[in-house]
Each structure stands twice: as C-alpha cells, then as structure tokens.
Motif scaffolding. Structure first.
Motif, PDB file in Angstrom:
ATOM      1  N   HIS A  76       0.836  -1.202   0.000  1.00 52.52           N
ATOM      2  CA  HIS A  76       0.000   0.000   0.000  1.00 52.52           C
ATOM      3  C   HIS A  76       0.871   1.253   0.000  1.00 52.52           C
ATOM      4  O   HIS A  76       1.902   1.309   0.681  1.00 52.52           O
ATOM      5  CB  HIS A  76      -0.890  -0.004   1.254  1.00 52.52           C
ATOM      6  N   ASP A  78       0.097   5.745  -0.194  1.00 53.16           N
ATOM      7  CA  ASP A  78      -0.959   6.758  -0.314  1.00 53.16           C
ATOM      8  C   ASP A  78      -0.404   8.170  -0.217  1.00 53.16           C
ATOM      9  O   ASP A  78       0.771   8.390   0.111  1.00 53.16           O
ATOM     10  CB  ASP A  78      -2.065   6.529   0.724  1.00 53.16           C
ATOM     11  N   HIS A 102      -4.321   6.665  -3.532  1.00 52.37           N
ATOM     12  CA  HIS A 102      -3.520   5.537  -3.067  1.00 52.37           C
ATOM     13  C   HIS A 102      -3.378   4.503  -4.171  1.00 52.37           C
ATOM     14  O   HIS A 102      -4.117   4.500  -5.160  1.00 52.37           O
ATOM     15  CB  HIS A 102      -4.116   4.923  -1.791  1.00 52.37           C
ATOM     16  N   GLU A 104      -2.509   0.095  -4.559  1.00 51.76           N
ATOM     17  CA  GLU A 104      -2.442  -1.164  -3.809  1.00 51.76           C
ATOM     18  C   GLU A 104      -2.122  -2.289  -4.785  1.00 51.76           C
ATOM     19  O   GLU A 104      -2.756  -2.436  -5.828  1.00 51.76           O
ATOM     20  CB  GLU A 104      -3.749  -1.423  -3.047  1.00 51.76           C
TER      21      GLU A 104
END
Length: 237
Positions: A76, A78, A102, A104
């Motif tokens: 992750h 962000d 973000h 992922e």
C-alpha cells in the motif's frame, strides 16, 4: 426478524486476468439494482490478485475503506505518506474524507493475494483523511466473536467514522452462540468466509451471506470448522 440470503454463486463477478473479483454489491461493470448497498455498507469485494499486480494510484473521498487480507500481503502507498505491507492476519482502514490518492498491489512476486475490500458510507463528510492498521493477533480469540472495528478510537480493533461494528469468528464444529446488535436500528450483513454455519436458522456455506434486520439478537451454530465476518451497520444512509 427479517432475513435475506445471498448465495455465493449469485454475486457479480469479473475476470481481468490479473484480478478475479466477486462483487456482493454493484461495482465496476456489475450493476444489479437490487444489490446496490445494505444500509451504509456499499462495497464488499472478494478479490484474488495475481503476483505483483494491482491497482495504480487512484482517488477516493468520503468513504470508509476497510481491507482484510485473507492470504498473502498487500503493498500500500498513499498521498498521506504511508507506505506499508498489510499481511494476512491484519486489517487496514482508510477514512478517505476530503480526498486521498492511493495504490495497492500484491506484495508478492510468487503468490496470489486474496482479500476483502469493504466500503462504508461515513457519518461525517470531508474529514481529514486518516489511516490505521493493526494485527488481529491483538484482538482475536478462538471460539469467540471478537471485535475488529468500531466507532470508538479507544475500543478494540480499528475505528471509523460510522456507527458500525465488525466482528470475526474462528469457530470449531458444533459451536453455538448468539450475536447482539450493537445499536438499535442497525442491521447485520454476515459473510461466511469458510465452512458451514446456521445463522438465524438459515444454513450457509462458504462465501454465502445473510442480511438480518428488525431484531436485537440472532443465533449462530456451526456444522463444521468455520470462519465468519459480521458487519453490524446502520440501515439509514
């Protein structure tokens, strides 16, 4: 008590090659006017992501986003400056608030990543975005319905801007118990992650779900070893 059964095979689905998705509610190219949301529960995606693949940087706002890896690890990043891995056995929450970006990705080059991503409408709009991640080892207990999410920062699990409570159960065969709704007027959307469970008298198998409203409590019995996710949410948006 009102109940509605949602069988696993009735969910929407998509196969993008790198992503195999099952949609409990309308999402992306899947639209079912009878399955848009359950109260404030807007998204419950059951995703399998290929090694090293994932979602490039994209925006969110005014949504509570909960991610629960079931196996594998999620990479992750962000716009709040967080860079992390979320492993199986952990839970992550982002309050998107007034806006975040973000990305992922599957954090492994070799193994698939399986996860639930869940979105809830918040009860406060345009808040300052926030991020939280915990290990479930700090809250999980075998053969109990242990809390992983609530509206309170000083309670067990992660917290969000909504009067919602999530519980999980890792249960042995022939376990029996009950669940009490946490707030009057809330309903429960219960997903069987694996196993065979009788909920409010209804028999459910792996990835089946049940929506329960107009009650204060309901019973749960297991026919096999089972893992469940209970989402206790306001029914009015």
């Amino acid at each position: 008590m009102q109940t509605q059964i949602f069988r696993a095979e009735s969910r929407g689905g998509a196969d993008y090659g790198w992503l195999k998705a099952n949609y409990s509610f309308s999402f992306a190219n899947y639209h079912n006017p009878e399955r848009v949301h359950f109260g404030v529960l807007r998204v419950l995606n059951d995703d399998v992501i290929a090694p090293a693949k994932g979602f490039d940087t994209h925006p969110h706002d005014n949504m509570e986003i909960i991610t629960i890896p079931l196996s594998g690890r999620l990479a992750h990043k962000d716009s709040m400056g967080h860079t992390s891995y979320i492993e199986s056995g952990e839970v992550q929450v982002m309050s998107a608030g007034k806006g975040i970006f973000h990305s992922e990705f599957n954090g492994s080059d070799d193994d698939e990543l399986k996860l639930f991503q869940i979105w809830l409408f918040p009860n406060q709009r345009n808040v300052e975005p926030r991020y939280q991640q915990i290990s479930l080892s700090s809250v999980e207990q075998k053969n109990t319905l242990y809390q992983i999410l609530s509206p309170k920062a000083d309670d067990s699990g992660v917290w969000i801007y909504q009067d919602a409570w999530f519980h999980m159960g890792d249960l042995d065969p022939d376990w029996q118990g009950s669940y009490e709704i946490k707030k009057p007027g809330n309903g429960v959307y219960l997903m069987v992650i694996e196993g065979e469970v009788k909920v409010a008298g209804q028999l459910l198998s792996t990835r089946d779900a049940i929506g329960i409203t107009d009650t204060e409590t309901f019973t749960i019995e297991t026919n096999s070893a089972a893992r469940i996710l209970i989402m206790d949410v306001p029914m009015n948006i």
